[in-house]
Design a protein around this motif. Structure first.
Motif, PDB file in Angstrom:
ATOM      1  N   PRO A 157      -0.279   1.344  -4.466  1.00  0.00           N
ATOM      2  CA  PRO A 157      -1.613   1.046  -3.936  1.00  0.00           C
ATOM      3  C   PRO A 157      -2.555   0.381  -4.944  1.00  0.00           C
ATOM      4  N   GLN A 217      -0.094   0.263  15.933  1.00  0.00           N
ATOM      5  CA  GLN A 217       0.594   0.117  14.658  1.00  0.00           C
ATOM      6  C   GLN A 217       1.566  -1.057  14.781  1.00  0.00           C
ATOM      7  N   LYS A 263       0.662   0.347   9.199  1.00  0.00           N
ATOM      8  CA  LYS A 263       1.450   1.573   9.341  1.00  0.00           C
ATOM      9  C   LYS A 263       0.580   2.820   9.441  1.00  0.00           C
ATOM     10  N   GLN A 264      -0.749   2.658   9.268  1.00  0.00           N
ATOM     11  CA  GLN A 264      -1.635   3.808   9.299  1.00  0.00           C
ATOM     12  C   GLN A 264      -1.701   4.415  10.702  1.00  0.00           C
ATOM     13  N   PRO A 276       0.802  -1.222   0.000  1.00  0.00           N
ATOM     14  CA  PRO A 276       0.000   0.000   0.000  1.00  0.00           C
ATOM     15  C   PRO A 276       0.838   1.278   0.000  1.00  0.00           C
ATOM     16  N   TRP A 277       2.047   1.217   0.510  1.00  0.00           N
ATOM     17  CA  TRP A 277       2.902   2.399   0.555  1.00  0.00           C
ATOM     18  C   TRP A 277       3.844   2.493  -0.651  1.00  0.00           C
ATOM     19  N   VAL A 278       3.786   1.484  -1.550  1.00  0.00           N
ATOM     20  CA  VAL A 278       4.613   1.507  -2.764  1.00  0.00           C
ATOM     21  C   VAL A 278       3.731   1.644  -4.014  1.00  0.00           C
ATOM     22  N   LEU A 307      -8.273   6.779  -0.876  1.00  0.00           N
ATOM     23  CA  LEU A 307      -7.022   7.286  -1.435  1.00  0.00           C
ATOM     24  C   LEU A 307      -7.249   8.284  -2.563  1.00  0.00           C
ATOM     25  N   GLU A 358      -5.896   7.851  10.019  1.00  0.00           N
ATOM     26  CA  GLU A 358      -6.056   7.133   8.745  1.00  0.00           C
ATOM     27  C   GLU A 358      -6.976   5.922   8.926  1.00  0.00           C
TER      28      GLU A 358
END
Length: 182
Positions: free
Chosen positions: A58, A131, A136-137, A54-56, A98, A141
């Motif tokens: 999505p 977390q 990681k949210q 999700p952080w690379v 998003l 979030e």
């Protein structure tokens, strides 16, 4: 296979709200369950240095979640209820949150592969939120995720029922009391 499966029960909500704990508890009580796509995909992608995170990427992460959820739906066939840790509509909420476009095939999947009309949503619960390496949210979030997912399920014709912020045994009894389960 496509259609409405009234014995397919969705437990959804934002990250860190106790939904997976509830699904595991229901599984320990003898209910068939299906694992959440997101956490497993993250674990797999990290293990192989993949980019569907999700952080690379999505969108790629969302595509893998759709594939996972379709497979979970297909393999859940059986006579009794099946409790799902999230479902296809969760990915719609995720992409909307998003601000990303929702692919037509995902909308078609959400309309074709239906679950029980009543969906149980675990609301944000600051007292238990944590977390970790896959989650990681921030709490904020997680709250936005919850709101987007609840809205997506409502938009797709489901009745969303908020789970009480209560011990897992009470949550399990709440689900069993709201949906006829064996």
């Amino acid at each position: 296979m496509p259609g409405c499966h009234e014995h397919y029960i969705i437990i959804t909500g934002g990250p860190g709200s106790g939904k997976s704990t509830l699904v595991e508890h229901l599984g320990a009580q003898g209910f068939a369950t299906r694992e959440e796509a997101g956490r497993a995909i993250i674990q797999d992608q990290v293990a192989i240095s993949g980019r569907a995170l999700p952080w690379v990427d999505p969108e790629l992460f969302a595509e893998l979640m759709v594939s996972w959820d379709l497979r979970s739906y297909r393999t859940a066939a059986g006579p009794g209820p099946v409790v799902f840790d999230r479902g296809l509509v969760d990915t719609i909420g995720y992409l909307r949150m998003l601000g990303r476009p929702v692919p037509r095939h995902l909308l078609t999947a959400a309309e074709t592969f239906r679950y029980h009309r009543r969906v149980f949503a675990a609301p944000p619960w600051p007292e238990i939120y944590e977390q970790d390496s896959e989650r990681k949210q921030s709490l904020e979030e997680a709250e936005r995720t919850y709101e987007a997912i609840v809205r997506a399920y409502a938009d797709h014709g489901y009745d969303v029922v908020a789970l009480p912020r209560a011990p897992v045994e009470e949550r399990a009894a709440f689900v069993a009391g709201a949906v006829p389960l064996p």
